[in-house]
Design a protein around this motif. Sequence first.
Motif, mmCIF file in Angstrom:
data_model
loop_
_atom_site.group_PDB
_atom_site.id
_atom_site.type_symbol
_atom_site.label_atom_id
_atom_site.label_comp_id
_atom_site.label_asym_id
_atom_site.label_seq_id
_atom_site.Cartn_x
_atom_site.Cartn_y
_atom_site.Cartn_z
ATOM 1 N N ASP A 74 0.829 -1.204 0.000
ATOM 2 C CA ASP A 74 0.000 0.000 0.000
ATOM 3 C C ASP A 74 0.868 1.261 0.000
ATOM 4 N N LYS A 75 1.983 1.208 0.706
ATOM 5 C CA LYS A 75 2.850 2.384 0.847
ATOM 6 C C LYS A 75 3.687 2.628 -0.413
ATOM 7 N N LEU A 76 4.309 1.565 -0.918
ATOM 8 C CA LEU A 76 5.181 1.716 -2.085
ATOM 9 C C LEU A 76 4.404 1.793 -3.395
ATOM 10 N N PRO A 141 -0.703 -9.936 -1.822
ATOM 11 C CA PRO A 141 -1.189 -8.567 -1.603
ATOM 12 C C PRO A 141 -1.017 -7.687 -2.836
ATOM 13 N N ALA A 142 0.125 -7.808 -3.520
ATOM 14 C CA ALA A 142 0.372 -6.996 -4.721
ATOM 15 C C ALA A 142 -0.550 -7.417 -5.857
ATOM 16 N N THR A 239 -1.808 10.256 -1.939
ATOM 17 C CA THR A 239 -0.459 9.926 -1.475
ATOM 18 C C THR A 239 -0.535 8.797 -0.484
ATOM 19 N N PRO A 240 0.586 8.051 -0.266
ATOM 20 C CA PRO A 240 0.570 6.956 0.688
ATOM 21 C C PRO A 240 0.091 7.373 2.068
ATOM 22 N N ALA A 241 0.473 8.543 2.526
ATOM 23 C CA ALA A 241 0.065 8.975 3.864
ATOM 24 C C ALA A 241 -1.449 9.122 3.946
#
Length: 457
Positions: A74-76, A141-142, A239-241
């Motif tokens: 999720d972050k990358l 997950p990916a 954005t990831p955040a």
Amino acid sequence: MKETNISIGKYRWTICGLLFFATTINYLDRQVLSLLAPSLSEEFGWSNTDYANITAVFQFIYAISMLFAGRIIDKLGTKKGYILAIIVWSIGAIMHAYSLPVGTAFSTFMVWIGVGAVPISIAGFMLSRAVLGFGESGNFPAAIKAVAEYFPKKERSLATGIFNSGSNVGAILAPLTVPVIAEYYGWEFAFILVGAIGFIWVIFWFLLYEIPSKQKKLSKAEYDYIHDTESQVAEKTATPAEEKVAWFKLFGYKQTWAFVFGKFMTDGIWWFFLFWLPKYLEAQFGMKGTDIVLPLAVLYSMTMVGSIGGGWFPMYFINKGHNPYEGRMKAMLVIAIFPLVVLLAQPLGHITFWIPVLLIGIGASAHQAWSANIFTTVSDMFPKKAIGSIIGIGGMAGGIGGVLVSKLGGALFDYYDGLGHIQTGYSIMFAICALAYLVAWSVMKALVPKYSPITDL
């Protein structure tokens, strides 16, 4: 319908093809050890418990890593996250070939921290399996996130079934190639050659994948088709955040627990088939090396039917007016009945080894059909920004279930082998394999009796 599909484009299926090949490589790397286990056990003097401990390390690290893999994806983002995952697990696969020098260093470290000496061969394979498990935890997950990005809800179970069938292809290719490579070039080269394939896939993924909103190869018509059944107006590209969802909040939903329990009860069954069938054929029928090529190839060929057919099956109910979740749960109930035939594997095994092979093949095929649908319940219920995390949490639960199944199997087989009745140990394990899916479905249905999408994340 065909004209419509042509006019809107088919690039989403190119992405599905990449996911299929990644999953094929994933299972090729995962299965090399199990195919070489009979000869490696003889060479290094491993007991069933030793082998169970080695496989359990993979499953435990895989389980723990799954909890974080979804968050990392999720972050990358799907593109970078998938590249990182396959590079790590390819390195782990190749490490098996150098297990003895690696094992010497690892065993020394275990003594230094006070754990105690671990036999060098076992230590080396444990560390290699740990790296492999850490990397492989990123695959599903990916892949599930990529399916959610590129497919409308009505096609997701089919796309998931297609890419998940890569696990079957990997399981078929492995027995057809690994024993032959090991026989002619040595077991070390089998790990090196298979492990290196992942680096080739990375090149294609880097060149061909991008999120739909930035994908120049994706037509506007196909982009609109992908999103036409979504509640959102356009794909979120925050954005990831901004996309981060707290774990504790996810644990507050019954939908999360339904997926977690379903994975816990059933993932270990597939891994038991994957890791222990070569040992079973040796213990019960005296087969080893290239003897197991044909029966395992037939068995895993059967599982492709379950994977692709299971992905299509819910569409039968959905086309009759059921919403995606209801259609999926009806299909999963039917699927959960098929593993019951595994109960007959031992009682009828004395006739010919082909009977348990075919019956276990039906059970394994049912698992793949189940897997295609249980993954898709997540994208049915949760928004895209949480899918990777939910898949990770469920994967951790499935990994823990796999550890318990592997440890139980190793203990039972050593115990009953000591009594001269190892077939009893397999009878117990096959009974667990047969009943797990009905138990899982019942609890999942009780937790989420009807379609309840999450809208407050």
